[in-house]
Design a protein around this motif. Structure first.
Motif, short mmCIF file in Angstrom:
data_model
loop_
_atom_site.label_atom_id
_atom_site.label_comp_id
_atom_site.label_asym_id
_atom_site.label_seq_id
_atom_site.Cartn_x
_atom_site.Cartn_y
_atom_site.Cartn_z
N ASN A 137 70.62 73.54 46.84
CA ASN A 137 69.87 74.23 45.78
C ASN A 137 68.41 74.39 46.21
O ASN A 137 67.81 75.43 46.03
CB ASN A 137 69.93 73.44 44.48
N ASP A 138 67.86 73.32 46.76
CA ASP A 138 66.50 73.36 47.29
C ASP A 138 66.28 72.15 48.18
O ASP A 138 67.07 71.19 48.15
CB ASP A 138 65.44 73.40 46.18
N ILE A 139 65.23 72.23 48.98
CA ILE A 139 64.90 71.16 49.93
C ILE A 139 63.42 70.82 49.75
O ILE A 139 62.59 71.73 49.60
CB ILE A 139 65.17 71.61 51.39
N LYS A 140 63.12 69.53 49.77
CA LYS A 140 61.73 69.10 49.64
C LYS A 140 61.35 68.22 50.83
O LYS A 140 62.06 67.27 51.16
CB LYS A 140 61.55 68.31 48.34
N VAL A 141 60.23 68.54 51.46
CA VAL A 141 59.73 67.78 52.60
C VAL A 141 58.40 67.14 52.19
O VAL A 141 57.52 67.84 51.67
CB VAL A 141 59.48 68.69 53.82
N THR A 142 58.26 65.84 52.39
CA THR A 142 57.01 65.15 52.08
C THR A 142 56.49 64.47 53.33
O THR A 142 57.16 63.61 53.91
CB THR A 142 57.23 64.09 50.97
N PHE A 143 55.30 64.88 53.77
CA PHE A 143 54.68 64.29 54.96
C PHE A 143 53.71 63.18 54.58
O PHE A 143 52.97 63.29 53.60
CB PHE A 143 53.89 65.37 55.73
N HIS A 144 53.73 62.12 55.38
CA HIS A 144 52.71 61.06 55.35
C HIS A 144 52.04 61.09 56.72
O HIS A 144 52.69 60.77 57.72
CB HIS A 144 53.34 59.69 55.11
N ILE A 145 50.78 61.51 56.74
CA ILE A 145 50.10 61.70 58.02
C ILE A 145 48.81 60.91 58.06
O ILE A 145 47.99 60.99 57.15
CB ILE A 145 49.80 63.21 58.25
N ASP A 146 48.66 60.13 59.13
CA ASP A 146 47.42 59.39 59.37
C ASP A 146 46.74 60.05 60.57
O ASP A 146 47.32 60.10 61.67
CB ASP A 146 47.74 57.92 59.65
N ALA A 147 45.55 60.60 60.35
CA ALA A 147 44.87 61.35 61.41
C ALA A 147 43.36 61.30 61.19
O ALA A 147 42.90 61.01 60.09
CB ALA A 147 45.34 62.80 61.41
#
Lengths: 182, 182
Positions: A137-147
């Motif tokens: 139905n849908d896709i969710k991407v969650t990024f955790h980025i340390d930069a």
């Protein structure tokens, strides 16, 4: 001055872009997979060769991927569910883009993690309701980025990765798929 | 009379279809992937848990999938290219469908092999030509099937597999994908 190094050879990619502008035929790649059925809904897919830059190419290693269904689908769970491979590809593609764009913008990454979740109403594939689609139905991407960057800079990197992602495009836009019996 | 056994518990799937017609909330699955960047365009994605039938579920084994770019993209080739994972999923899904449909139709399979080829113009992802899409131009699947059935029956099985395939739908029709930074 600190050298920014995310391990991406951005200059080679920028050079390739210029070369391929004048040699579109070299940019035509064919990626390949070969699968063999085991039993039940369990199969194994092998990846090794592809075509690109005008000639046959071979990955450093041949790799195999098992597909199956989980126990809740009355199967043996000898591999992940085929639709889960789409999430693997999406995570890998967007993460590669994040590293490449950050390198190009001179931003040092320390860690990048992503969680990908795909919502799937299995009434579609079971044929329980013809109004329900077979896919996600849908896709969710969650990024955790340390930069070494502000929240805004990190969000801009992720947005640019999405804009150039092969897998993001393949999932959000339709592709012709032809299925034949030899 | 010979017993047809492709290893698929079709009765369980038909029962699930009937049960889920009256319990749509139990049919809502969430598949999940977690990825970690290594360096360059190399990352590792882990698959273990998912949600379905109203509760958290766990695969029998936790599995890891490496993504990278090949040497011709100036990378280390420590894993397959993310877009190749889409071909793995497509092969696995259509093959599972072939086994399930054949079982339901009482047709014994002896072997099922598939070759999947995706045509990809990499000028899109490199930003060399804004008219070229990032994803596949098209994908072709060719099945070689040995079964106690006519060519027409085999073609009908493959057609029905395609009609109920989650991954075929996900690639041929658009899906909303939301990408966020936590």
């Amino acid at each position: 001055m600190t050298t920014i190094d995310n391990g991406v050879n951005v200059q080679a990619l920028l050079d390739a872009r210029e070369v391929l502008k004048g040699a579109p035929e070299a940019a035509q790649f064919t990626w390949r997979a070969n699968s063999k059925w085991t039993t039940g809904v369990h199969s194994t897919t092998t990846i090794e060769k592809f075509f690109g830059l005008g000639q046959e190419q071979t990955h450093k290693n041949q790799t195999e991927y098992a597909s199956d269904h989980p126990a809740v689908f009355a199967a043996e769970d000898n591999g992940i569910t085929p639709i889960e491979y789409l999430l693997v590809g999406l995570a890998g593609c967007l993460t590669a883009g994040v590293a490449s764009v950050a390198q190009n913008r001179g931003i040092q990454l320390r860690s990048v993690e992503a969680t990908v979740e795909g919502s799937h109403d299995i009434r579609g594939i079971l044929g329980a309701d013809s109004d329900v689609r077979n896919g996600y139905n849908d896709i969710k991407v969650t990024f955790h980025i340390d930069a070494d960057a502000s929240k805004e800079e990190i969000e801009a990197i992720v947005a640019q990765s999405q804009k150039r992602s092969a897998v993001f495009d393949a999932l959000t836009n339709p592709t012709d798929v032809t299925v034949e019996v030899a």
